[in-house]
Enzyme design. Structure first.
Site, PDB file in Angstrom:
ATOM      1  N   TYR A   1      19.543  12.313  39.512  1.00  0.00           N
ATOM      2  CA  TYR A   1      20.170  13.208  38.537  1.00  0.00           C
ATOM      3  C   TYR A   1      19.379  13.502  36.981  1.00  0.00           C
ATOM      4  O   TYR A   1      18.791  14.615  36.789  1.00  0.00           O
ATOM      5  CB  TYR A   1      21.820  13.264  38.289  1.00  0.00           C
ATOM      6  CG  TYR A   1      22.410  14.100  39.490  1.00  0.00           C
ATOM      7  CD1 TYR A   1      22.005  14.333  40.684  1.00  0.00           C
ATOM      8  CD2 TYR A   1      23.695  14.605  39.187  1.00  0.00           C
ATOM      9  CE1 TYR A   1      22.446  14.949  41.670  1.00  0.00           C
ATOM     10  CE2 TYR A   1      24.608  15.330  40.282  1.00  0.00           C
ATOM     11  CZ  TYR A   1      23.848  15.371  41.588  1.00  0.00           C
ATOM     12  OH  TYR A   1      24.568  16.090  42.490  1.00  0.00           O
TER      13      TYR A   1
ATOM     14  N   GLU B   1      13.445  19.247  35.211  1.00  0.00           N
ATOM     15  CA  GLU B   1      13.539  20.704  35.041  1.00  0.00           C
ATOM     16  C   GLU B   1      13.380  21.228  33.659  1.00  0.00           C
ATOM     17  O   GLU B   1      12.526  22.078  33.288  1.00  0.00           O
ATOM     18  CB  GLU B   1      14.726  20.887  35.384  1.00  0.00           C
ATOM     19  CG  GLU B   1      14.885  20.753  37.174  1.00  0.00           C
ATOM     20  CD  GLU B   1      16.687  20.607  37.517  1.00  0.00           C
ATOM     21  OE1 GLU B   1      17.312  21.423  36.785  1.00  0.00           O
ATOM     22  OE2 GLU B   1      16.911  20.342  38.510  1.00  0.00           O
TER      23      GLU B   1
END
Length: 281
Positions: A203, A210
């Site tokens: 994560y 991102e």
């Protein structure tokens, strides 16, 4: 953004029709296979090879049915980046190769297939919050089609590689877990552990990548240059700013789900046989 869990009806509870169940099994199996292929394509680049990737050719004819306004949105944009992103890419390039040329023609269709998850919620196939599902799916689609595809300089970015690997390594066990759960054939304890443990590492890598990919498409801001930013630049900067709190929300959710499914922290040893996995979903 990292992916949330969606709740599936267990094999022993009253759930969707047999046809819907078979469809969801096929959807999750195909998605797991697609993401596994993305991993294969990326790792082939690390090995100095370039694997064949032809999934895009299958979907390419569908482009003629896409509205012109959307096609215009996808037109490549001039190179726009900043000193921080350029320096970071320079430092990472010796260790992380660019994988866009080998992976994107498969990544695009596979990630776009996830848009069906919104339809699954609307039709009642799965019990997931619609707003959460829309945000999660749309954030990925924006990155794939609105950022990576529109800004060619991201294609050589090492953080593109870390982003898609984090996605793929998360999605393969997630979709495989759901497919086996729906099939009612039992989910191996090791797969359940992977499903609810790897997020600790994947994560932060995924969300961080991102944000860095999006950040690399924002013009320089030092020396007052931010005053020349367009509205789109400000929107992207705002999205980058909320990535960290967004990650914490998803991180906290997955830690709660991990305790619920694996029972860790409630008298059960880590790695021991999980509780009723289907019921936990």
């Amino acid at each position: 953004m990292p992916r949330n869990d969606h709740k599936l009806p267990s094999a022993r509870s009253r759930g969707p029709s047999l046809a819907v169940r078979f469809y969801l099994i096929a959807f999750n199996a195909v998605s797991a296979a697609g993401w596994a292929y993305v991993i294969y394509l990326a790792l082939a680049v690390f090995r100095g090879q370039r694997a064949s990737s032809s999934a895009y050719n299958f979907f390419k004819p569908l482009a003629s049915y896409v509205p012109t306004s959307i096609i215009e949105f996808l037109i490549p944009q001039p190179k726009t980046t900043n000193h921080f992103s350029t320096t970071l890419a320079y430092l990472l390039h010796p260790y992380i190769p660019a994988t866009y040329d080998s992976t994107f023609s498969t990544l695009g269709p596979v990630q776009s297939l996830a848009a069906l998850e919104i339809l699954h919620v609307l039709l009642g196939f799965v019990r997931s919050p619609l707003p959460t599902t829309v945000i999660q799916v749309s954030s990925r689609l924006i990155l794939v089609w609105g950022i990576v595809e529109r800004f060619p300089h991201t294609h050589s970015s090492p953080v593109y590689t870390t982003m898609i690997l984090a996605w793929a390594l998360t999605e393969v066990p997630r979709y495989a877990y759901y497919a086996l759960s729906l099939a009612g054939c039992g989910v191996p304890a090791w797969l359940t552990w992977i499903r609810y443990s790897t997020f600790y590492v994947l994560y932060p890598i995924g969300a961080g990548s991102e944000a860095l990919v999006m950040l690399s498409t924002i013009p320089e801001w030092s020396g007052g240059k931010w005053e020349a930013w367009s509205a789109e630049d400000w929107v992207k900067a705002g999205l980058v700013a909320i990535w960290v709190p967004g990650l914490w929300v998803m991180y906290s959710h997955m830690m709660r789900m991990r305790r619920k499914v694996l029972g860790v922290g409630k008298g059960q040893k880590l790695g021991s046989k999980p509780k009723d996995r289907l019921k936990a979903e």
